[in-house]
Design a protein around this motif. Structure first.
Motif, PDB file in Angstrom:
ATOM      1  N   MET A   1     -52.475  41.298 -59.220  1.00 44.75           N
ATOM      2  CA  MET A   1     -51.581  40.236 -59.648  1.00 44.75           C
ATOM      3  C   MET A   1     -52.275  38.881 -59.563  1.00 44.75           C
ATOM      4  SD  MET A   1     -48.025  38.941 -57.881  1.00 44.75           S
ATOM      5  CE  MET A   1     -48.964  38.087 -56.607  1.00 44.75           C
ATOM      6  N   LYS A   2     -52.129  38.081 -60.623  1.00 44.42           N
ATOM      7  CA  LYS A   2     -52.693  36.736 -60.602  1.00 44.42           C
ATOM      8  C   LYS A   2     -51.889  35.872 -59.648  1.00 44.42           C
ATOM      9  CE  LYS A   2     -53.982  32.883 -63.579  1.00 44.42           C
ATOM     10  NZ  LYS A   2     -53.981  32.349 -64.959  1.00 44.42           N
ATOM     11  N   ARG A   3     -52.566  35.177 -58.780  1.00 45.11           N
ATOM     12  CA  ARG A   3     -51.889  34.406 -57.746  1.00 45.11           C
ATOM     13  C   ARG A   3     -51.709  32.957 -58.181  1.00 45.11           C
ATOM     14  NH1 ARG A   3     -53.937  37.104 -52.038  1.00 45.11           N
ATOM     15  NH2 ARG A   3     -53.493  39.222 -52.663  1.00 45.11           N
ATOM     16  N   ASP A   4     -50.461  32.531 -58.245  1.00 45.11           N
ATOM     17  CA  ASP A   4     -50.098  31.177 -58.637  1.00 45.11           C
ATOM     18  C   ASP A   4     -50.619  30.201 -57.594  1.00 45.11           C
ATOM     19  OD1 ASP A   4     -48.741  28.795 -59.186  1.00 45.11           O
ATOM     20  OD2 ASP A   4     -47.000  29.859 -59.984  1.00 45.11           O
ATOM     21  N   LEU A   5     -51.299  29.146 -58.047  1.00 49.53           N
ATOM     22  CA  LEU A   5     -51.856  28.174 -57.105  1.00 49.53           C
ATOM     23  C   LEU A   5     -50.769  27.465 -56.302  1.00 49.53           C
ATOM     24  CD1 LEU A   5     -54.778  26.577 -59.165  1.00 49.53           C
ATOM     25  CD2 LEU A   5     -54.908  28.288 -57.344  1.00 49.53           C
ATOM     26  N   SER A   6     -49.545  27.428 -56.846  1.00 46.22           N
ATOM     27  CA  SER A   6     -48.459  26.781 -56.112  1.00 46.22           C
ATOM     28  C   SER A   6     -48.022  27.611 -54.906  1.00 46.22           C
ATOM     29  CB  SER A   6     -47.263  26.528 -57.032  1.00 46.22           C
ATOM     30  OG  SER A   6     -46.780  27.743 -57.579  1.00 46.22           O
ATOM     31  N   MET A   7     -48.540  28.844 -54.801  1.00 49.59           N
ATOM     32  CA  MET A   7     -48.234  29.685 -53.645  1.00 49.59           C
ATOM     33  C   MET A   7     -49.149  29.378 -52.460  1.00 49.59           C
ATOM     34  SD  MET A   7     -47.727  33.433 -55.338  1.00 49.59           S
ATOM     35  CE  MET A   7     -46.554  33.746 -56.653  1.00 49.59           C
ATOM     36  N   ILE A   8     -50.166  28.591 -52.679  1.00 43.14           N
ATOM     37  CA  ILE A   8     -51.104  28.286 -51.597  1.00 43.14           C
ATOM     38  C   ILE A   8     -50.362  27.675 -50.415  1.00 43.14           C
ATOM     39  CG2 ILE A   8     -53.054  26.827 -50.917  1.00 43.14           C
ATOM     40  CD1 ILE A   8     -54.164  27.187 -53.726  1.00 43.14           C
ATOM     41  N   GLY A   9     -50.632  28.210 -49.258  1.00 48.86           N
ATOM     42  CA  GLY A   9     -49.974  27.721 -48.052  1.00 48.86           C
ATOM     43  C   GLY A   9     -48.747  28.512 -47.659  1.00 48.86           C
ATOM     44  N   LEU A  10     -48.318  29.450 -48.518  1.00 46.62           N
ATOM     45  CA  LEU A  10     -47.133  30.249 -48.217  1.00 46.62           C
ATOM     46  C   LEU A  10     -47.476  31.628 -47.668  1.00 46.62           C
ATOM     47  CD1 LEU A  10     -44.840  29.496 -51.310  1.00 46.62           C
ATOM     48  CD2 LEU A  10     -44.849  28.385 -49.065  1.00 46.62           C
ATOM     49  N   GLY A  11     -48.634  32.146 -48.040  1.00 48.27           N
ATOM     50  CA  GLY A  11     -48.972  33.521 -47.708  1.00 48.27           C
ATOM     51  C   GLY A  11     -48.401  34.439 -48.770  1.00 48.27           C
ATOM     52  N   LEU A  12     -49.016  35.591 -48.954  1.00 50.99           N
ATOM     53  CA  LEU A  12     -48.586  36.521 -49.999  1.00 50.99           C
ATOM     54  C   LEU A  12     -48.892  37.953 -49.565  1.00 50.99           C
ATOM     55  CD1 LEU A  12     -47.476  36.759 -52.926  1.00 50.99           C
ATOM     56  CD2 LEU A  12     -49.851  36.725 -53.700  1.00 50.99           C
ATOM     57  N   TYR A  13     -47.840  38.769 -49.431  1.00 49.80           N
ATOM     58  CA  TYR A  13     -47.997  40.131 -48.942  1.00 49.80           C
ATOM     59  C   TYR A  13     -47.100  41.088 -49.728  1.00 49.80           C
ATOM     60  CZ  TYR A  13     -49.411  37.166 -45.046  1.00 49.80           C
ATOM     61  OH  TYR A  13     -49.974  36.180 -44.284  1.00 49.80           O
ATOM     62  N   THR A  14     -47.623  42.231 -50.093  1.00 51.09           N
ATOM     63  CA  THR A  14     -46.800  43.289 -50.650  1.00 51.09           C
ATOM     64  C   THR A  14     -46.049  43.952 -49.488  1.00 51.09           C
ATOM     65  OG1 THR A  14     -48.461  45.012 -50.357  1.00 51.09           O
ATOM     66  CG2 THR A  14     -48.548  43.723 -52.420  1.00 51.09           C
ATOM     67  N   PRO A  15     -44.998  44.709 -49.773  1.00 54.46           N
ATOM     68  CA  PRO A  15     -44.323  45.434 -48.688  1.00 54.46           C
ATOM     69  C   PRO A  15     -45.268  46.354 -47.916  1.00 54.46           C
ATOM     70  CG  PRO A  15     -42.897  45.356 -50.596  1.00 54.46           C
ATOM     71  CD  PRO A  15     -44.230  44.794 -51.033  1.00 54.46           C
ATOM     72  N   VAL A  16     -46.229  46.952 -48.601  1.00 57.35           N
ATOM     73  CA  VAL A  16     -47.180  47.832 -47.914  1.00 57.35           C
ATOM     74  C   VAL A  16     -48.064  47.026 -46.962  1.00 57.35           C
ATOM     75  CG1 VAL A  16     -49.172  49.352 -48.230  1.00 57.35           C
ATOM     76  CG2 VAL A  16     -47.185  49.582 -49.716  1.00 57.35           C
ATOM     77  N   GLU A  17     -48.546  45.866 -47.409  1.00 57.91           N
ATOM     78  CA  GLU A  17     -49.360  45.012 -46.543  1.00 57.91           C
ATOM     79  C   GLU A  17     -48.536  44.507 -45.363  1.00 57.91           C
ATOM     80  OE1 GLU A  17     -52.481  43.122 -49.811  1.00 57.91           O
ATOM     81  OE2 GLU A  17     -50.500  42.205 -49.538  1.00 57.91           O
ATOM     82  N   ALA A  18     -47.301  44.115 -45.625  1.00 55.69           N
ATOM     83  CA  ALA A  18     -46.424  43.637 -44.557  1.00 55.69           C
ATOM     84  C   ALA A  18     -46.134  44.745 -43.555  1.00 55.69           C
ATOM     85  CB  ALA A  18     -45.125  43.099 -45.148  1.00 55.69           C
ATOM     86  N   ALA A  19     -45.977  45.963 -44.049  1.00 55.94           N
ATOM     87  CA  ALA A  19     -45.701  47.098 -43.174  1.00 55.94           C
ATOM     88  C   ALA A  19     -46.856  47.351 -42.215  1.00 55.94           C
ATOM     89  CB  ALA A  19     -45.425  48.346 -44.009  1.00 55.94           C
ATOM     90  N   ALA A  20     -48.077  47.245 -42.705  1.00 58.35           N
ATOM     91  CA  ALA A  20     -49.251  47.472 -41.858  1.00 58.35           C
ATOM     92  C   ALA A  20     -49.313  46.458 -40.718  1.00 58.35           C
ATOM     93  CB  ALA A  20     -50.520  47.397 -42.703  1.00 58.35           C
ATOM     94  N   LEU A  21     -48.861  45.244 -40.986  1.00 62.13           N
ATOM     95  CA  LEU A  21     -48.955  44.180 -39.991  1.00 62.13           C
ATOM     96  C   LEU A  21     -47.757  44.134 -39.044  1.00 62.13           C
ATOM     97  CD1 LEU A  21     -50.324  41.400 -42.359  1.00 62.13           C
ATOM     98  CD2 LEU A  21     -51.595  42.488 -40.498  1.00 62.13           C
ATOM     99  N   THR A  22     -46.586  44.565 -39.512  1.00 68.91           N
ATOM    100  CA  THR A  22     -45.368  44.438 -38.710  1.00 68.91           C
ATOM    101  C   THR A  22     -44.826  45.769 -38.196  1.00 68.91           C
ATOM    102  OG1 THR A  22     -43.906  44.637 -40.639  1.00 68.91           O
ATOM    103  CG2 THR A  22     -44.682  42.421 -40.062  1.00 68.91           C
ATOM    104  N   HIS A  23     -45.342  46.882 -38.727  1.00 70.28           N
ATOM    105  CA  HIS A  23     -44.859  48.221 -38.363  1.00 70.28           C
ATOM    106  C   HIS A  23     -43.399  48.445 -38.773  1.00 70.28           C
ATOM    107  CE1 HIS A  23     -48.639  48.313 -36.284  1.00 70.28           C
ATOM    108  NE2 HIS A  23     -48.261  47.422 -35.409  1.00 70.28           N
ATOM    109  N   VAL A  24     -42.988  47.802 -39.854  1.00 67.61           N
ATOM    110  CA  VAL A  24     -41.688  48.068 -40.480  1.00 67.61           C
ATOM    111  C   VAL A  24     -41.984  48.788 -41.794  1.00 67.61           C
ATOM    112  CG1 VAL A  24     -39.575  47.097 -41.429  1.00 67.61           C
ATOM    113  CG2 VAL A  24     -40.673  45.989 -39.467  1.00 67.61           C
ATOM    114  N   GLU A  25     -41.395  49.948 -41.999  1.00 67.56           N
ATOM    115  CA  GLU A  25     -41.703  50.754 -43.171  1.00 67.56           C
ATOM    116  C   GLU A  25     -41.343  50.026 -44.470  1.00 67.56           C
ATOM    117  OE1 GLU A  25     -39.685  51.571 -40.778  1.00 67.56           O
ATOM    118  OE2 GLU A  25     -40.426  53.361 -39.729  1.00 67.56           O
TER     119      GLU A  25
END
Length: 229
Positions: A1-25
């Motif tokens: 996915m192309k990342r919008d420059l206006s997202m800089i500073g917000l962080g960007l994670y898919t549910p799978v990436e978030a799951a790996a970091l938080t241990h929430v399925e």
């Protein structure tokens, strides 16, 4: 996915990436942030991702979503229903003046007020007795889920050191769209770990990226820990 420059500073994670970091399925993440339907009953989202305004085709989380996710998980594991967590977020937003009350340093002091308000509205005497013990709330829920976070001047979570600051791996929405990085070099841990695998050794990966060998070792250890969780 192309990342919008206006997202800089917000962080960007898919549910799978978030799951790996938080241990929430991932399915649970989608239910919590998008809502769901069971039979003829509709369950609204616990909160809406701040990235929703970018109208992306699929769900993505911001850094603050990631932090709030960790705290929501801790409350649900401690006995609150997702619906009560949603009401706690709504009421907490008023108390701490933030759309992400669970990502606010103020929640350390105001969390008990928020949770008890929600429980007393529902009349859940068993949980009221449990959560009225401030020490329980701090030791079992709030402190562990806010551990290793850095807060900015507005008392909002700004950086997360998942292994502790001394380990040198940081999640900072201002850098690399919030992907875990080696703090010393700014290179994503996934990149360094993959390079070590592709090159056949951490030493060759360090040479290729012109980074200290210790940075590669940190990255490899962190990525292995994520994969094993």
């Amino acid at each position: 996915m192309k990342r919008d420059l206006s997202m800089i500073g917000l962080g960007l994670y898919t549910p799978v990436e978030a799951a790996a970091l938080t241990h929430v399925e991932p399915p649970k993440i989608r239910r919590w942030l998008c809502g769901h339907v069971i039979g003829d009953k509709t369950y609204p989202a616990l909160w809406k991702s701040q990235l929703e305004k970018f109208d992306m085709e699929q769900l993505h989380l911001s850094f603050l979503d990631l932090v709030q996710l960790r705290v929501a998980k801790a409350f649900i594991e401690a006995g609150l229903s997702p619906q009560k967590v949603r009401r706690a977020i709504e009421f907490g937003s008023e108390i701490v003046a933030s759309d992400y009350p669970f990502a606010s340093a103020r929640f350390r002091t105001d969390g008990k007020t928020v949770v008890l308000h929600v429980l007393k509205t529902d009349g859940d005497e068993e949980l009221i007795d449990l959560f009225s013990q401030g020490q329980y709330l701090m030791q079992k829920v709030i402190e562990p889920s806010l551990k290793n976070l850095e807060f900015d001047e507005a008392e909002t979570a700004a950086r997360w050191w998942p292994l502790g600051r001394g380990k040198g791996v940081v999640i900072d929405p201002q850098r690399q769209f919030g992907q875990p990085i080696d703090d010393a070099t700014g290179v994503p841990t996934s990149v360094l770990a993959e390079a070590a695998k592709a090159e056949g050794s951490p030493a060759l990966a360090a040479k290729r990226f012109m980074v200290p060998l210790a940075s590669v070792h940190r990255a490899v250890a962190f990525e292995q820990q994520l994969a094993a969780a």
